[in-house]
Every structure is written in C-alpha cells, then in structure tokens.
Design a protein around this motif. Structure first.
Motif, short mmCIF file in Angstrom:
data_model
loop_
_atom_site.label_atom_id
_atom_site.label_comp_id
_atom_site.label_asym_id
_atom_site.label_seq_id
_atom_site.Cartn_x
_atom_site.Cartn_y
_atom_site.Cartn_z
N SER A 132 -50.38 -70.44 -21.52
CA SER A 132 -50.63 -69.23 -22.07
C SER A 132 -49.49 -68.64 -23.10
N ARG A 356 -66.12 -72.50 -14.07
CA ARG A 356 -65.00 -72.04 -13.71
C ARG A 356 -63.82 -72.19 -14.60
N VAL A 357 -63.96 -73.12 -15.75
CA VAL A 357 -63.04 -73.19 -16.54
C VAL A 357 -63.00 -71.93 -17.67
N THR A 359 -63.00 -69.12 -17.46
CA THR A 359 -61.88 -67.96 -17.13
C THR A 359 -60.47 -68.36 -17.36
N LEU A 360 -60.57 -69.81 -17.61
CA LEU A 360 -59.08 -70.17 -18.04
C LEU A 360 -58.85 -70.52 -19.32
N TYR A 361 -59.63 -71.42 -20.25
CA TYR A 361 -59.08 -71.65 -21.44
C TYR A 361 -59.64 -70.71 -22.47
N THR A 364 -56.59 -66.93 -20.64
CA THR A 364 -57.10 -66.69 -19.13
C THR A 364 -57.73 -65.37 -19.11
N SER A 365 -58.32 -65.02 -18.25
CA SER A 365 -58.65 -63.63 -17.90
C SER A 365 -57.44 -62.72 -17.84
#
Ligand SMILES: Cc1cc2nc3c(=O)[nH]c(=O)nc-3n(C[C@H](O)[C@H](O)[C@H](O)COP(=O)(O)OP(=O)(O)OC[C@H]3O[C@@H](n4cnc5c(N)ncnc54)[C@H](O)[C@@H]3O)c2cc1C
Length: 383
Positions: A132, A356-357, A359-361, A364-365
């Motif tokens: 991040s 699922r990924v 919300t990460l790459y 992120t949320s």
C-alpha cells in the motif's frame, strides 16, 4: 451519461461473450486446476481486439471507447478473472502509460506488439516491504554513463513470468514518491530474473511472479516520462486500472447471478424448485441488486474517463463497491448451490476464490476508503 448502448458497443459485447463462451469458459476449470491458462489464448485475445482496446488504430489497437473497454472487462471477468488479468495488465497497466507518457519511439516499439498479443506487459510496482505504501519502494536505478543500472526486487507481479516488457518503478532520487522513476525494461535483459508464485487462493491460471533485478542495464531511452515522474505515472495508471478491476468484478457478480438463477430453477428440494423458497429468492435478489449497482458505478467512472473529466474518486468508489460486491455475490452463490457450490463442478467456487483478491490489489478496500474520505473531508490520512 447515456445508458443506452450504441449498436457498435452492443455488437462488441455480444461478440466478446460468444468468443469467451466458446474459447475460455469450457477450459477455465482445467486451467484453474493446472494453475496455468493455455497461453496460446494470448494471441486470440489480441485477434479479438481485447489487448488493443484502448490503443489507437495507428499503433495497432482498435481505439475503442472506455465504456466498451468496461464491457469487455465485464465479459472477461464473467468468463475467467485469470484471463481478464492478462488483458487488464498488458493493455491497461502497460499499454496506457506508454500511450500517455511514452516517447514516439517507445510507442512504436511496444504498442503494436502489445495490442496484437505478440508481446505481453507487466507492471512492477509492489515490493515485499512496500505494498500500500508504494511510494517508499526501494528498487534503485543508478545512472551509469548514458545508461541506468537497476537493482532490487518486485513482488506479486501479474503476467510476471510471461511478459516481454515490464514497467519497473525504481528510485532515482531521494526518499518518498518524488524520488521514483518508471522504466520500460525488456524481460530478457541480463540480470532480470523471475520466479512464479504458486499456491494462490484464486487467479490460479494467472502467472504471478516475484521479480529480481541484479544490475539490469537499460539505456536512458528506457525511461518512461521524466525522472521523478514515476509515482505520478503509477497512480494515474492505477486510477484507470481500478475501473478495469471494478468492471471485472461486475462480471463476477453477473456470472454468479446467472449460475445461481439457473441452478435455483432446476434443482428441487421438498418437491419444488429452490427458486420457490423465498429465502433462496432473497439471495438471488441481493446478487442482482449488487450487479446493477456495481455496473452503474463502473459505467459512471468509465463515462468520466471517456469525457476527459476527473474520475479518480469515482474509480475508487466503483472499485471498492464492485470488489466487495463480487465477494458477497460469490459467497451467496455458493450458498444457493449448497454442497455443490463447494466443489468445482460449477463455476461459483472459482468465482469466490477469484473474487477474494479484488479487494486487495490495485489498492485495498481500506486504501480506497482513505482516498474517498480524503476527497470528502479535504484531509489526507497519508503522510
Ligand atoms: C494476485 C495478485 C496480483 C498482483 N498483481 C500486481 C501487479 O501486477 N503489480 C504490482 O505492482 N502489484 C501487484 N499486486 C500487489 C498488490 O497491489 C498488493 O498486494 C496490494 O497493494 C497490497 O499491498 P500488500 O500486499 O503489501 O499489503 P499491505 O500494504 O501490507 O496491507 C496489509 C493490510 O493493511 C491495510 N493497510 C495498509 N496501509 C493502511 C493504511 N494506511 N490505513 C489502513 N489500512 C492500511 C491494507 O488495507 C491491508 O488490509 C498483486 C497482488 C496479488 C495478490
């Protein structure tokens, strides 16, 4: 914003869906199990125009509008997010910054091969210690005569083991975002090493790699934009990339809706179809509302891009909502399928793992919320 699609947009969408249903959908489970898509698909993606969607015709692309791009990403996301990632990264995260910041020589060298699928790109920003907080990255590019020498490592790079060119973000100046520059580095350069990361929860057909640069020498002509402009290039690129991820997530939600609807109508329990039970209808209704809401947020952001208006916050909202909606929808779809949702005979299990990924790459949320909160309050949570 006009929600009525043009004939061309409808035709492209229809052709995209038919091609993906014939070429990708029948194989996606095998590719997922093998942890490798059939890479011959890349040429097909080029021939279909996916890889050159936003690249102008003069550089070998089809110069499509941004709503068409979003619809293509939706269809790709519905078919297989691993394949969508190939396109989003090569066309979006590599083609677009070359188009926006590259010299004429760089455009001539890379855009046509990327648009046709002859060459694939990857985007090297994340490092093991800086995700991040990408502005703190530590890969270095040191001038040496008229060249630069790049040393460092990158983590989680989509297309990493397949790509021919990598946009490498490296530090040429002092600490912080202003010291970062971007370089177009051919992956066959001496000292450029890549190792595939196996065992992912989802996107299993997609090549995700760890990269290492052991004194990789590139000429000054490999610099993309100006020295110190790298972080701006990365963030500008990711703003648009978020619309692409959001659109892919709309495709996941749509795929979940179609699968759950069909299953609920044909599966019977207690002597009637599941669709007769109101609690099952509720799950399908929730997925349906998420599909529409995510699509509208995504199209709004795409429309702003097309009209050259500010779109960053709207892209964050679309990415945040659509990625969370994709996880929710896939989880509900598994519930509609009962035990059959837990095995990979049906697509919903893979949708859940792939979602699922999202919300990460590409932020992120939590990072999207900080960007939206900054826009609302005028106060930045970042240093
Ligand atoms: C399959 C896959 C493909 C990828 N492809 C690429 C690619 O092609 N190129 C590339 O450069 N990168 C890629 N990435 C990397 C991805 O962008 C990063 O994983 C992501 O940015 C998060 O960084 P991190 O994993 O280091 O998590 P961290 O940044 O360590 O975050 C961990 C947790 O802390 C939270 N957090 C961090 N900072 C804050 C804050 N200030 N406030 C509140 N919460 C915070 C995060 O939201 C998260 O929940 C990929 C990742 C994956 C898994």
């Amino acid at each position: 914003m006009d929600l009525a699609l043009t004939d061309d947009q409808r035709a492209f969408r229809q052709a995209a869906r038919e091609w993906l249903d014939a070429t990708v959908v029948p194989h996606r489970r095998d590719w997922d199990r093998a942890e490798q898509v059939d890479t011959s698909i890349i040429r097909g993606l080029g021939e279909m125009g996916f890889l050159g969607l936003t690249i102008p015709e003069e550089y070998g692309g089809i110069g499509g509008d941004y709503l068409t791009y979003a619809m293509a990403m939706e269809e790709l996301g519905r078919a297989d997010s691993s394949v969508r990632g190939i396109v989003s990264v090569s066309n979006g995260l590599v083609g677009k910054p070359i188009l926006g910041f590259g010299t004429e020589e760089q455009k001539q060298q890379w855009l046509r091969p990327i648009a046709t699928g002859e060459a694939l790109g990857c985007f090297g920003l994340t490092e093991a210690e800086t995700g991040s907080d990408a502005g703190s990255l530590s890969t270095r590019a040191v001038p040496d005569g008229s060249d630069y020498i790049i040393t460092g490592e990158k983590m989680f790079i989509t297309n990493g083991t397949w790509a021919d060119v990598c946009v490498v973000f490296a530090r040429t100046g002092g600490p912080g975002p202003k010291g970062v520059s971007a370089f177009l580095v051919p992956t066959d350069s001496p000292g450029f090493m890549r190792t595939e990361i196996k065992g992912k929860l989802g996107l299993r057909g997609q090549a995700t790699a760890q990269l290492a640069f052991d004194g990789v020498r590139v000429p000054a002509s490999a610099l993309l934009g100006q020295e110190g402009q790298g972080f701006t290039i990365a963030m500008t690129t990711l703003d648009k990339g978020r619309v692409s991820v959001a659109a892919g997530c709309v495709g996941i939600v749509q795929g979940c809706l179609e699968a759950a609807r069909e299953y609920a109508v044909q599966r019977t329990q207690f002597g009637r179809p599941l669709a007769k039970f109101q609690l099952v209808q509720e799950m399908i209704a929730d997925i349906s509302v998420d599909a529409d809401a995510a699509r509208l947020l995504t199209w709004r952001a795409a429309d702003l891009i097309e009209r050259h208006l500010p779109f960053g916050v709207e892209a964050s909202k679309a990415k945040l909502f659509a990625s969370e909606a994709a996880v929710r929808a896939a989880n509900l779809a598994v519930q509609v399928f009962g035990g059959y949702g837990y095995i990979d005979d049906y697509p919903v299990q893979k949708y859940l793992r792939d979602a699922r990924v999202m919300t990460l790459y590409e932020g992120t949320s939590q990072i999207q919320k900080l960007l939206i909160g900054r826009a609302e309050t005028g106060v930045s949570a970042f240093l």
